[in-house]
Write an enzyme that holds these catalytic residues in place. Structure first.
Site, PDB file in Angstrom:
ATOM      1  N   ILE A  29     -35.866  20.830 -17.139  1.00  0.00           N
ATOM      2  CA  ILE A  29     -36.269  21.839 -18.126  1.00  0.00           C
ATOM      3  C   ILE A  29     -35.590  21.564 -19.468  1.00  0.00           C
ATOM      4  O   ILE A  29     -36.211  21.689 -20.526  1.00  0.00           O
ATOM      5  CB  ILE A  29     -35.917  23.262 -17.607  1.00  0.00           C
ATOM      6  CG1 ILE A  29     -36.789  23.611 -16.386  1.00  0.00           C
ATOM      7  CG2 ILE A  29     -36.089  24.301 -18.707  1.00  0.00           C
ATOM      8  CD1 ILE A  29     -36.393  24.910 -15.672  1.00  0.00           C
ATOM      9  N   ALA A 105     -27.916  24.182 -18.876  1.00  0.00           N
ATOM     10  CA  ALA A 105     -27.366  23.447 -17.721  1.00  0.00           C
ATOM     11  C   ALA A 105     -27.048  24.406 -16.577  1.00  0.00           C
ATOM     12  O   ALA A 105     -26.523  25.500 -16.797  1.00  0.00           O
ATOM     13  CB  ALA A 105     -26.104  22.692 -18.130  1.00  0.00           C
ATOM     14  N   GLY A 106     -27.376  24.000 -15.366  1.00  0.00           N
ATOM     15  CA  GLY A 106     -27.092  24.850 -14.209  1.00  0.00           C
ATOM     16  C   GLY A 106     -27.181  24.061 -12.927  1.00  0.00           C
ATOM     17  O   GLY A 106     -27.768  22.976 -12.893  1.00  0.00           O
ATOM     18  N   TYR A 169     -25.632  31.778  -6.964  1.00  0.00           N
ATOM     19  CA  TYR A 169     -26.585  31.475  -8.044  1.00  0.00           C
ATOM     20  C   TYR A 169     -27.183  32.766  -8.625  1.00  0.00           C
ATOM     21  O   TYR A 169     -27.234  32.950  -9.853  1.00  0.00           O
ATOM     22  CB  TYR A 169     -27.685  30.572  -7.468  1.00  0.00           C
ATOM     23  CG  TYR A 169     -28.706  30.061  -8.445  1.00  0.00           C
ATOM     24  CD1 TYR A 169     -28.420  28.969  -9.277  1.00  0.00           C
ATOM     25  CD2 TYR A 169     -29.970  30.628  -8.525  1.00  0.00           C
ATOM     26  CE1 TYR A 169     -29.372  28.479 -10.154  1.00  0.00           C
ATOM     27  CE2 TYR A 169     -30.930  30.137  -9.404  1.00  0.00           C
ATOM     28  CZ  TYR A 169     -30.633  29.059 -10.219  1.00  0.00           C
ATOM     29  OH  TYR A 169     -31.582  28.577 -11.092  1.00  0.00           O
TER      30      TYR A 169
HETATM   31  N1  LIG Z   1     -36.069  24.191 -11.557  1.00  0.00           N
HETATM   32  C1  LIG Z   1     -36.244  25.447 -11.246  1.00  0.00           C
HETATM   33  O1  LIG Z   1     -37.039  25.824 -10.378  1.00  0.00           O
HETATM   34  C2  LIG Z   1     -35.485  26.520 -12.002  1.00  0.00           C
HETATM   35  C3  LIG Z   1     -35.888  27.854 -11.850  1.00  0.00           C
HETATM   36  C4  LIG Z   1     -35.196  28.847 -12.538  1.00  0.00           C
HETATM   37  C5  LIG Z   1     -34.140  28.526 -13.370  1.00  0.00           C
HETATM   38  N2  LIG Z   1     -33.762  27.218 -13.494  1.00  0.00           N
HETATM   39  C6  LIG Z   1     -32.627  26.935 -14.364  1.00  0.00           C
HETATM   40  O2  LIG Z   1     -33.023  26.066 -15.389  1.00  0.00           O
HETATM   41  C7  LIG Z   1     -31.922  25.239 -15.784  1.00  0.00           C
HETATM   42  C8  LIG Z   1     -32.341  23.774 -15.726  1.00  0.00           C
HETATM   43  O3  LIG Z   1     -32.763  23.479 -14.398  1.00  0.00           O
HETATM   44  P1  LIG Z   1     -33.428  22.083 -13.992  1.00  0.00           P
HETATM   45  O4  LIG Z   1     -34.273  22.350 -12.808  1.00  0.00           O
HETATM   46  O5  LIG Z   1     -34.011  21.434 -15.202  1.00  0.00           O
HETATM   47  O6  LIG Z   1     -32.103  21.288 -13.518  1.00  0.00           O
HETATM   48  P2  LIG Z   1     -31.875  19.728 -13.258  1.00  0.00           P
HETATM   49  O7  LIG Z   1     -33.162  18.977 -13.307  1.00  0.00           O
HETATM   50  O8  LIG Z   1     -31.045  19.669 -12.016  1.00  0.00           O
HETATM   51  O9  LIG Z   1     -30.978  19.274 -14.540  1.00  0.00           O
HETATM   52  C9  LIG Z   1     -29.722  19.853 -14.707  1.00  0.00           C
HETATM   53  C10 LIG Z   1     -29.112  19.419 -16.029  1.00  0.00           C
HETATM   54  O10 LIG Z   1     -27.869  20.142 -16.191  1.00  0.00           O
HETATM   55  C11 LIG Z   1     -26.785  19.211 -16.343  1.00  0.00           C
HETATM   56  N3  LIG Z   1     -25.583  19.739 -15.710  1.00  0.00           N
HETATM   57  C12 LIG Z   1     -25.403  20.062 -14.402  1.00  0.00           C
HETATM   58  N4  LIG Z   1     -24.152  20.486 -14.193  1.00  0.00           N
HETATM   59  C13 LIG Z   1     -23.511  20.415 -15.389  1.00  0.00           C
HETATM   60  C14 LIG Z   1     -22.183  20.683 -15.813  1.00  0.00           C
HETATM   61  N5  LIG Z   1     -21.238  21.121 -14.969  1.00  0.00           N
HETATM   62  N6  LIG Z   1     -21.866  20.474 -17.119  1.00  0.00           N
HETATM   63  C15 LIG Z   1     -22.802  20.034 -17.999  1.00  0.00           C
HETATM   64  N7  LIG Z   1     -24.070  19.769 -17.651  1.00  0.00           N
HETATM   65  C16 LIG Z   1     -24.429  19.935 -16.366  1.00  0.00           C
HETATM   66  C17 LIG Z   1     -27.267  17.939 -15.669  1.00  0.00           C
HETATM   67  O11 LIG Z   1     -26.527  16.819 -16.166  1.00  0.00           O
HETATM   68  P3  LIG Z   1     -26.474  15.417 -15.320  1.00  0.00           P
HETATM   69  O12 LIG Z   1     -27.814  14.774 -15.538  1.00  0.00           O
HETATM   70  O13 LIG Z   1     -25.338  14.675 -15.915  1.00  0.00           O
HETATM   71  O14 LIG Z   1     -26.264  15.791 -13.885  1.00  0.00           O
HETATM   72  C18 LIG Z   1     -28.749  17.948 -16.076  1.00  0.00           C
HETATM   73  O15 LIG Z   1     -28.891  17.453 -17.404  1.00  0.00           O
HETATM   74  C19 LIG Z   1     -30.779  25.583 -14.818  1.00  0.00           C
HETATM   75  O16 LIG Z   1     -29.908  26.500 -15.414  1.00  0.00           O
HETATM   76  C20 LIG Z   1     -31.490  26.220 -13.645  1.00  0.00           C
HETATM   77  O17 LIG Z   1     -30.668  27.113 -12.946  1.00  0.00           O
HETATM   78  C21 LIG Z   1     -34.412  26.208 -12.836  1.00  0.00           C
END
Ligand SMILES: NC(=O)c1ccc[n+]([C@@H]2O[C@H](COP(=O)([O-])OP(=O)(O)OC[C@H]3O[C@@H](n4cnc5c(N)ncnc54)[C@H](OP(=O)(O)O)[C@@H]3O)[C@@H](O)[C@H]2O)c1
Length: 271
Positions: A29, A105-106, A169
């Site tokens: 995202i 980030a999450g 979470y």
């Molecule tokens: N996907 C879903 O279904 C969904 C639904 C609702 C909400 N969200 C929220 O949307 C956000 C993005 O989700 P996503 O699905 O795109 O996640 P993702 O594909 O797993 O990507 C996570 C990103 O966050 C970075 N990150 C993780 N831990 C970190 C830390 N401790 N410090 C700094 N950066 C960190 C990662 O860096 P690296 O590449 O270095 O690991 C990566 O760039 C999150 O907050 C998630 O909770 C997601």
């Protein structure tokens, strides 16, 4: 253009001259948010924690697609307050200003309550909630000096509805909504008190995505995913770009009268 296609070039000017820092901006995202910001003319700083390869891949792709936009990557663990303050300072040093912070980030560490360890609990709260606090605190200081800025939190529909195996979470994501509203009130109060405003003000809003097609869902078994989809009125997962377009809308100058709000992008899951 279909919703699943990525933006590859400028499509508007809503963020011309603005600098946006997107944490977790190198994948999923966050990467879609970086691209939608750049498509509206912003210079972009993307944060990440450890995956150098993904960061470099994204940098190459981004700079190829948006050669006219400034771009930088910033490595740090947002659970660490010093890393948060350092990366915000780096962005301001590199780009000269910071107009938009997206706390994206999450992580997830899913386990039912009875099986959750102290470390599982703490790590998710530290990254998903405390990180957003440290970063917002550092960014707000800079934004208050100018009297303008935009902060957007990426929470989750799970923070509104709860989720089995996700007590850590859901608590962190629900906490982000309280943080959003408190920051929104304090920022508005302080801008008014200082009288230092260019008319744009400082707004703080949250977006709550539903199940979105990124690597985060990669660990969910197909059968479980089918069950989740059945609960979504629209009948499919969301695309990262569908979350990103709400974020760039909230980040725009013209969104100055929207603050302390929660924007659901979840296919109707929580009606
Ligand atoms: N996907 C879903 O279904 C969904 C639904 C609702 C909400 N969200 C929220 O949307 C956000 C993005 O989700 P996503 O699905 O795109 O996640 P993702 O594909 O797993 O990507 C996570 C990103 O966050 C970075 N990150 C993780 N831990 C970190 C830390 N401790 N410090 C700094 N950066 C960190 C990662 O860096 P690296 O590449 O270095 O690991 C990566 O760039 C999150 O907050 C998630 O909770 C997601």
């Amino acid at each position: 253009m279909t919703v699943t296609q990525e933006r590859t070039s400028r499509t508007g000017d809503k963020l011309s001259g603005r600098v946006a820092f997107v944490t977790g901006g190198t994948r999923g995202i966050g990467a879609a948010i970086c691209r939608s910001m750049a498509a509206q003319g912003a210079d972009v700083a993307a944060g990440y924690s450890g995956n150098d390869e993904a960061a470099e891949r994204f940098r190459k792709q981004f700079c190829g697609d948006f050669p006219d936009q400034g771009f930088s990557v910033h490595k740090g663990d947002i659970a660490n307050a010093d890393d948060c303050r350092r990366t915000i300072a780096e962005v301001i040093e590199k780009h000269g200003r910071l107009d938009v912070l997206v706390n994206n980030a999450g992580i997830t560490v899913d386990r039912t309550v009875l099986k959750m360890t102290d470390d599982d609990w703490r790590r998710v709260i530290d990254v998903n909630l405390s990180g957003a606090f440290y970063l917002s605190q550092a960014a707000l200081k800079h934004m208050l000096e100018r009297g303008s800025g935009r902060i957007v939190m990426i929470s989750s529909v799970i923070g509104e509805m709860g989720g089995i195996g996700q007590s850590n979470y859901a608590s962190a994501k629900a906490g982000l909504l309280g943080l959003t509203k408190t920051l929104a009130r304090e920022a508005a109060m302080q801008v008014q008190r200082s009288g230092k405003t260019d008319g744009l003000g400082i707004t703080v809003n949250a977006v709550t995505p539903g199940y979105t097609a990124t690597e985060m869902l990669g660990t969910v078994p197909d059968k479980v995913l089918e069950g989740l989809k059945a609960k979504i009125p629209i009948g499919r997962l969301g695309e990262p770009e569908e979350v990103a377009r709400v974020v760039h809308f909230l980040a725009a100058d013209a969104s100055g009268y929207i603050t302390g709000q929660v924007w659901g992008v979840n296919g109707g899951m929580d009606m």
